[in-house]
Design a protein around this motif. Sequence first.
Motif, PDB file in Angstrom:
ATOM      1  N   TYR A 109      -6.302 -18.640 -66.734  1.00  0.00           N
ATOM      2  CA  TYR A 109      -5.193 -18.400 -67.256  1.00  0.00           C
ATOM      3  C   TYR A 109      -5.083 -16.823 -67.682  1.00  0.00           C
ATOM      4  O   TYR A 109      -4.082 -16.003 -67.332  1.00  0.00           O
ATOM      5  CB  TYR A 109      -4.614 -19.171 -68.677  1.00  0.00           C
TER       6      TYR A 109
ATOM      7  N   ASN B 226      -5.066 -14.718 -64.028  1.00  0.00           N
ATOM      8  CA  ASN B 226      -3.786 -14.721 -63.538  1.00  0.00           C
ATOM      9  C   ASN B 226      -2.778 -14.005 -64.173  1.00  0.00           C
ATOM     10  O   ASN B 226      -1.846 -13.644 -63.659  1.00  0.00           O
ATOM     11  CB  ASN B 226      -3.364 -16.420 -63.504  1.00  0.00           C
ATOM     12  N   LYS B 227      -2.693 -13.990 -65.760  1.00  0.00           N
ATOM     13  CA  LYS B 227      -2.085 -13.165 -66.279  1.00  0.00           C
ATOM     14  C   LYS B 227      -1.849 -11.666 -66.199  1.00  0.00           C
ATOM     15  O   LYS B 227      -1.263 -10.938 -65.946  1.00  0.00           O
ATOM     16  CB  LYS B 227      -2.176 -13.365 -67.839  1.00  0.00           C
TER      17      LYS B 227
ATOM     18  N   THR C 255      -0.220 -11.406 -62.530  1.00  0.00           N
ATOM     19  CA  THR C 255       0.917 -11.534 -62.299  1.00  0.00           C
ATOM     20  C   THR C 255       1.629 -10.150 -62.697  1.00  0.00           C
ATOM     21  O   THR C 255       1.742  -9.455 -63.417  1.00  0.00           O
ATOM     22  CB  THR C 255       1.492 -12.486 -63.563  1.00  0.00           C
TER      23      THR C 255
ATOM     24  N   SER D 120     -10.261 -23.425 -67.618  1.00  0.00           N
ATOM     25  CA  SER D 120      -8.843 -23.071 -67.734  1.00  0.00           C
ATOM     26  C   SER D 120      -8.128 -21.878 -68.533  1.00  0.00           C
ATOM     27  O   SER D 120      -7.350 -21.189 -68.194  1.00  0.00           O
ATOM     28  CB  SER D 120      -8.006 -24.277 -68.081  1.00  0.00           C
ATOM     29  N   ASN D 121      -8.844 -21.687 -69.385  1.00  0.00           N
ATOM     30  CA  ASN D 121      -8.419 -20.526 -70.594  1.00  0.00           C
ATOM     31  C   ASN D 121      -8.895 -18.982 -69.693  1.00  0.00           C
ATOM     32  O   ASN D 121      -7.999 -18.139 -69.662  1.00  0.00           O
ATOM     33  CB  ASN D 121      -9.188 -20.477 -71.787  1.00  0.00           C
TER      34      ASN D 121
END
Length: 157
Positions: free
Chosen positions: A147, A150-151, A154, A143-144
């Motif tokens: 994240y 995805n950052k 974005t 999950s880290n």
Amino acid sequence: MTQFDNANPVIYQTKERAKTDLSIFDDTQVDEIDAGEIFDLIRDINDPEHPLTLEQLNVVQEELIKVEKTEREQFVHVNFTPTIPHCSMATLIGLAIRVKLFRSLHPRVKVIVSITPGTHNTEDAINRQLRDKERVAAAMENSNLIYAVNKCLTPRE
């Protein structure tokens, strides 16, 4: 205070964006993937350390992208160049490029993401990690890490 690997990166001029050719919407035309299209997909990926894109840092360049097609398969080879030879973010950058292309291209297109030869101290180890499908899949379950990827993917305002 955050410690950066490269506190003062060189910022490069970005390329002008190509005009959209309306023929891409014509279902009777075969639209082959080319290096320019791949570059357009990855140029705006955000650097994990700086509020800049990979294109602005010259990490990705259209000249380092090759598209090959055989009778049965299509390959996209992307080389990227970290800003410094000991960049600790190189694996994350490679993973972000790979995930962006995985999400954007047809599953039959084989994507190979590598560090430009001679530009990183541990390029062989990182290239092995990026080519290992099981390691990439495992990374995307963290999950880290997802994240952080995805950052990078974005779009900035």
